[in-house]
Design a protein around this motif. Structure first.
Motif, PDB file in Angstrom:
ATOM      1  N   HIS A   1       0.830  -1.201   0.000  1.00  0.00           N
ATOM      2  CA  HIS A   1       0.000   0.000   0.000  1.00  0.00           C
ATOM      3  C   HIS A   1       0.867   1.254   0.000  1.00  0.00           C
ATOM      4  O   HIS A   1       2.040   1.217   0.389  1.00  0.00           O
ATOM      5  CB  HIS A   1      -0.862   0.059   1.269  1.00  0.00           C
ATOM      6  CG  HIS A   1      -1.967  -0.930   1.323  1.00  0.00           C
ATOM      7  ND1 HIS A   1      -3.080  -0.846   0.529  1.00  0.00           N
ATOM      8  CD2 HIS A   1      -2.134  -2.040   2.106  1.00  0.00           C
ATOM      9  CE1 HIS A   1      -3.907  -1.845   0.810  1.00  0.00           C
ATOM     10  NE2 HIS A   1      -3.359  -2.583   1.759  1.00  0.00           N
ATOM     11  N   GLU A  20      -2.584   5.505   3.139  1.00  0.00           N
ATOM     12  CA  GLU A  20      -3.891   4.856   3.330  1.00  0.00           C
ATOM     13  C   GLU A  20      -4.049   4.387   4.777  1.00  0.00           C
ATOM     14  O   GLU A  20      -5.123   4.497   5.371  1.00  0.00           O
ATOM     15  CB  GLU A  20      -4.025   3.651   2.386  1.00  0.00           C
ATOM     16  CG  GLU A  20      -3.850   3.952   0.915  1.00  0.00           C
ATOM     17  CD  GLU A  20      -4.958   4.813   0.371  1.00  0.00           C
ATOM     18  OE1 GLU A  20      -6.129   4.505   0.633  1.00  0.00           O
ATOM     19  OE2 GLU A  20      -4.646   5.800  -0.310  1.00  0.00           O
ATOM     20  N   TRP A  78      -6.932   6.584   5.418  1.00  0.00           N
ATOM     21  CA  TRP A  78      -8.077   5.916   4.816  1.00  0.00           C
ATOM     22  C   TRP A  78      -8.075   4.428   5.179  1.00  0.00           C
ATOM     23  O   TRP A  78      -7.825   3.557   4.342  1.00  0.00           O
ATOM     24  CB  TRP A  78      -8.062   6.113   3.296  1.00  0.00           C
ATOM     25  CG  TRP A  78      -8.270   7.539   2.907  1.00  0.00           C
ATOM     26  CD1 TRP A  78      -9.429   8.259   2.994  1.00  0.00           C
ATOM     27  CD2 TRP A  78      -7.287   8.455   2.389  1.00  0.00           C
ATOM     28  NE1 TRP A  78      -9.235   9.547   2.563  1.00  0.00           N
ATOM     29  CE2 TRP A  78      -7.934   9.706   2.178  1.00  0.00           C
ATOM     30  CE3 TRP A  78      -5.931   8.345   2.061  1.00  0.00           C
ATOM     31  CZ2 TRP A  78      -7.265  10.813   1.677  1.00  0.00           C
ATOM     32  CZ3 TRP A  78      -5.262   9.448   1.573  1.00  0.00           C
ATOM     33  CH2 TRP A  78      -5.924  10.667   1.380  1.00  0.00           C
ATOM     34  N   ASN A 124      -9.828   1.800   3.032  1.00  0.00           N
ATOM     35  CA  ASN A 124      -9.188   1.311   1.815  1.00  0.00           C
ATOM     36  C   ASN A 124      -8.350   0.074   2.106  1.00  0.00           C
ATOM     37  O   ASN A 124      -8.409  -0.920   1.373  1.00  0.00           O
ATOM     38  CB  ASN A 124      -8.320   2.426   1.216  1.00  0.00           C
ATOM     39  CG  ASN A 124      -7.764   2.078  -0.141  1.00  0.00           C
ATOM     40  OD1 ASN A 124      -6.720   1.454  -0.241  1.00  0.00           O
ATOM     41  ND2 ASN A 124      -8.466   2.481  -1.193  1.00  0.00           N
ATOM     42  N   GLU A 132      -3.660   1.326  -4.296  1.00  0.00           N
ATOM     43  CA  GLU A 132      -4.208   2.479  -5.019  1.00  0.00           C
ATOM     44  C   GLU A 132      -3.311   3.707  -4.832  1.00  0.00           C
ATOM     45  O   GLU A 132      -3.590   4.591  -4.022  1.00  0.00           O
ATOM     46  CB  GLU A 132      -5.634   2.752  -4.563  1.00  0.00           C
ATOM     47  CG  GLU A 132      -6.622   1.669  -4.991  1.00  0.00           C
ATOM     48  CD  GLU A 132      -8.063   2.036  -4.691  1.00  0.00           C
ATOM     49  OE1 GLU A 132      -8.311   3.139  -4.164  1.00  0.00           O
ATOM     50  OE2 GLU A 132      -8.964   1.225  -4.982  1.00  0.00           O
ATOM     51  N   PRO A 137      -8.902   6.338  -7.377  1.00  0.00           N
ATOM     52  CA  PRO A 137      -8.108   5.217  -6.863  1.00  0.00           C
ATOM     53  C   PRO A 137      -6.616   5.521  -6.811  1.00  0.00           C
ATOM     54  O   PRO A 137      -5.794   4.861  -7.450  1.00  0.00           O
ATOM     55  CB  PRO A 137      -8.442   4.084  -7.847  1.00  0.00           C
ATOM     56  CG  PRO A 137      -8.792   4.772  -9.113  1.00  0.00           C
ATOM     57  CD  PRO A 137      -9.374   6.103  -8.744  1.00  0.00           C
ATOM     58  N   SER A 149      -3.847   7.438  -3.721  1.00  0.00           N
ATOM     59  CA  SER A 149      -3.771   8.080  -2.412  1.00  0.00           C
ATOM     60  C   SER A 149      -3.508   9.579  -2.513  1.00  0.00           C
ATOM     61  O   SER A 149      -4.196  10.388  -1.874  1.00  0.00           O
ATOM     62  CB  SER A 149      -2.675   7.413  -1.571  1.00  0.00           C
ATOM     63  OG  SER A 149      -2.740   7.842  -0.235  1.00  0.00           O
ATOM     64  N   GLY A 177     -11.886   5.486  -2.853  1.00  0.00           N
ATOM     65  CA  GLY A 177     -11.195   4.624  -3.797  1.00  0.00           C
ATOM     66  C   GLY A 177     -12.135   3.715  -4.562  1.00  0.00           C
ATOM     67  O   GLY A 177     -13.364   3.816  -4.474  1.00  0.00           O
ATOM     68  N   GLU A 205     -13.403   0.392  -2.119  1.00  0.00           N
ATOM     69  CA  GLU A 205     -14.550   0.630  -1.238  1.00  0.00           C
ATOM     70  C   GLU A 205     -15.869   0.375  -1.966  1.00  0.00           C
ATOM     71  O   GLU A 205     -16.818  -0.174  -1.393  1.00  0.00           O
ATOM     72  CB  GLU A 205     -14.521   2.067  -0.706  1.00  0.00           C
ATOM     73  CG  GLU A 205     -13.362   2.366   0.228  1.00  0.00           C
ATOM     74  CD  GLU A 205     -12.180   2.993  -0.488  1.00  0.00           C
ATOM     75  OE1 GLU A 205     -11.728   2.418  -1.504  1.00  0.00           O
ATOM     76  OE2 GLU A 205     -11.701   4.041  -0.034  1.00  0.00           O
TER      77      GLU A 205
END
Length: 560
Positions: free
Chosen positions: A266, A270, A274, A277, A338, A480, A482, A507, A510
């Motif tokens: 990742h 995120e 987030w 995500n 993402e 999509p 960050s 994103g 989700e």
């Protein structure tokens, strides 16, 4: 406006070279209010070369003597000679030389540039303005072509030229939309990036958000966010617990599994911002039955690689650590989450910087997710995403790597009200936070992102939702990536567009999880509140089902 701006002004104008009048900014359907520029303080003017416009990205120290001025110019020329040396710039030299030799000043690039357009067409923000400065310096002072100043135009080279050229390289999102439209392939985005590289590698001048708080912090503790290996595992474990309860699906994110098929990396942003995500990826991969893992090895849990924006050396240090971790785990491939710049850095640029025997196959998550969604392994109900959805295309994945359709195949399957933005796909405009701007906050950079670099994206969004732009219809911007999400979040937030226009962002994963029939409504709407979002998603589904029932009844009556 500065209609009479000349190339040679960079070396002759004494103080601030241009001023951007916010009255010149184009009006948008969305209420994106121009933000007044904060004036430079007397101390900044005395100690920093604030001599270009209202923005100062590099904080280049103001020379205090003729000797310091000469030293700055000499270091710049030394770095420039290295840029055009195969031994020092084997990653980018062929394209750079081509771009130096072939521009015909047709200005196709200007018409394609969102910064030029949204600045009120200020001459200084033409992509070929900074390129022509570098081109003349190259011909006259580095390549030393005969009669260069008469053939190509004279360029005075002094400390002001150098300082302004460095700042100009940070008036570009590096989106390379200009390169796409150039009829002979000149890459002004690459030129801007190479100027940044020169300043970093030779002069030691770089934005602290990218260098000190970015690549150096990442090499020291494991992540540009400051998350250590121990903290990343604990944090993700807490996500597993929280979202297992929220979604009704028990899942556990695996770490450090030897011999797994997939290593998922990742953008650690995120994890910090987030959580949904990160959890969504874990749910999807588990439900699809993938053999996968994350890594807790230093750097291998953070795909961020800010070296892509400014410094090849820093980029190589980080990408090597990513490959080492994948090799040690013995995975078959790396799947990149993402994040647009992480995908490009780890893929096409990684191919140029990592020895072949150290490379591990890499894949954009868009491709992995498309394969999962189309395989039938997930039970999906598109009516759960029955709200207007549009798609933002991250430049580094779509235009620069050509990954266009996988994400669209997914949205067509799971989002009944999906619609494209104008100028979509490879013709997309940058979110405005690209090339590091999304994390840079000093010296009017936030105002720059709101007023100019992010303005065209807000136009695209308003056009995509033009028939339902009011607050009564909730709308989802699928972004999509960050950094793109961070930029879009900031502009929506500062202009109160979450509530004024019922705009939300998030994103792709989700939306996939929200469509899964065995999962409680999942997507989190920034600014709406988690529970309100869940209630609204349920309401949208009920409306959809009522419409379907009514249509079925009408069809039955027609048959009779």
């Amino acid at each position: 406006m500065n209609d009479n701006l000349k190339i040679t002004d960079v070396s002759t104008v004494k103080d601030q070279m241009v001023s951007i009048d916010i009255k010149d900014l184009p009006i948008l359907p969305l209420d994106v209010k121009p933000m007044p520029w904060k004036p430079f303080t007397d101390a900044q003017k005395e100690n920093t070369a604030c001599i270009l416009d209202e923005v100062c990205a590099l904080n280049i120290p103001m020379p205090k003597s003729p000797a310091e001025e000469e030293d700055l110019v000499n270091k710049f020329l030394t770095g420039m000679r290295k840029l055009f040396s195969k031994e020092n710039n084997w990653t980018c030299l062929p394209m750079l030389e081509t771009s130096m030799d072939n521009c015909v000043q047709c200005n196709s690039c200007s018409e394609a540039c969102h910064l030029y357009e949204m600045s009120g067409k200020n001459e200084m923000y033409r992509p070929n303005y900074r390129s022509e400065i570098l081109r003349r310096i190259y011909k006259q002072y580095v390549k030393k072509e005969p009669l260069a100043k008469w053939r190509y135009g004279d360029m005075g080279l002094n400390w002001k030229t150098v300082a302004r050229l460095g700042e100009l390289s940070y008036r570009c999102n590096l989106c390379r939309r200009c390169a796409q439209v150039c009829p002979i392939g000149v890459d002004n985005g690459l030129i801007a990036r190479e100027i940044r590289k020169l300043f970093s590698q030779e002069l030691g001048i770089h934005p602290p958000e990218l260098h000190d708080k970015g690549t150096m912090l990442q090499m020291r503790v494991g992540s540009s966010t400051g998350l250590t290996p121990e903290v990343i595992k604990d944090t993700v474990a807490s996500f597993d617990e929280d979202f297992s309860e929220l979604t009704g699906v028990k899942f556990t994110t695996p770490f450090d599994v030897q011999g797994a098929d997939v290593l998922l990396i990742h953008n650690a942003g995120e994890v910090v911002t987030w959580a949904e995500n990160v959890a969504a990826f874990s749910i999807i991969f588990q439900e699809a039955g993938l053999s996968w893992t994350m890594s807790s090895k230093m750097l291998a849990y953070d795909g961020v690689n800010y070296g892509l924006f400014y410094d090849d050396t820093q980029l190589a240090r980080i990408i090597l650590k990513h490959m080492e971790a994948a090799k040690e785990l013995g995975v078959k491939k790396i799947v990149i989450g993402e994040c647009g710049h992480a995908t490009k850095a780890m893929s096409v640029i990684g191919d140029r910087t990592v020895p072949y025997d150290m490379q591990v196959p890499r894949e954009s998550c868009y491709v992995t997710l498309r394969d999962i969604v189309m395989s039938g392994k997930l039970k999906l109900d598109p009516s759960r995403n029955f709200f207007p959805v549009t798609l933002h295309d991250p430049c580094n994945i779509v235009r620069l790597m050509g990954i266009v359709e996988p994400q669209r195949e997914i949205l067509r399957k799971i989002a009944p009200k999906f619609r494209e933005m104008p100028c979509n796909g490879v013709h997309n405009y940058c979110c405005g936070g690209g090339s590091g701007f999304a994390i840079m906050t000093r010296n009017n950079l936030e105002q720059w992102r709101n007023n100019i670099s992010g303005r065209k994206k807000m136009w695209q969004i308003s056009e995509a939702f033009k028939e339902c732009l009011g607050p009564e219809t909730k709308k989802y911007i699928c972004a999509p990536c960050s950094n793109c999400k961070g930029q879009i979040r900031d502009i929506l937030g500062v202009n109160k567009l979450f509530t004024k226009n019922s705009l939300a962002y998030g994103g792709l994963v989700e939306l996939i999880v929200n469509a899964m029939t065995n999962v409680n409504p999942f997507s989190i709407w920034e600014g709406c509140g988690e529970m309100e979002m869940v209630d609204w998603a349920t309401e949208a589904r009920e409306i959809w089902e009522a419409q379907q029932t009514q249509e079925a009844g009408n069809n039955s009556e027609e048959k009779k």
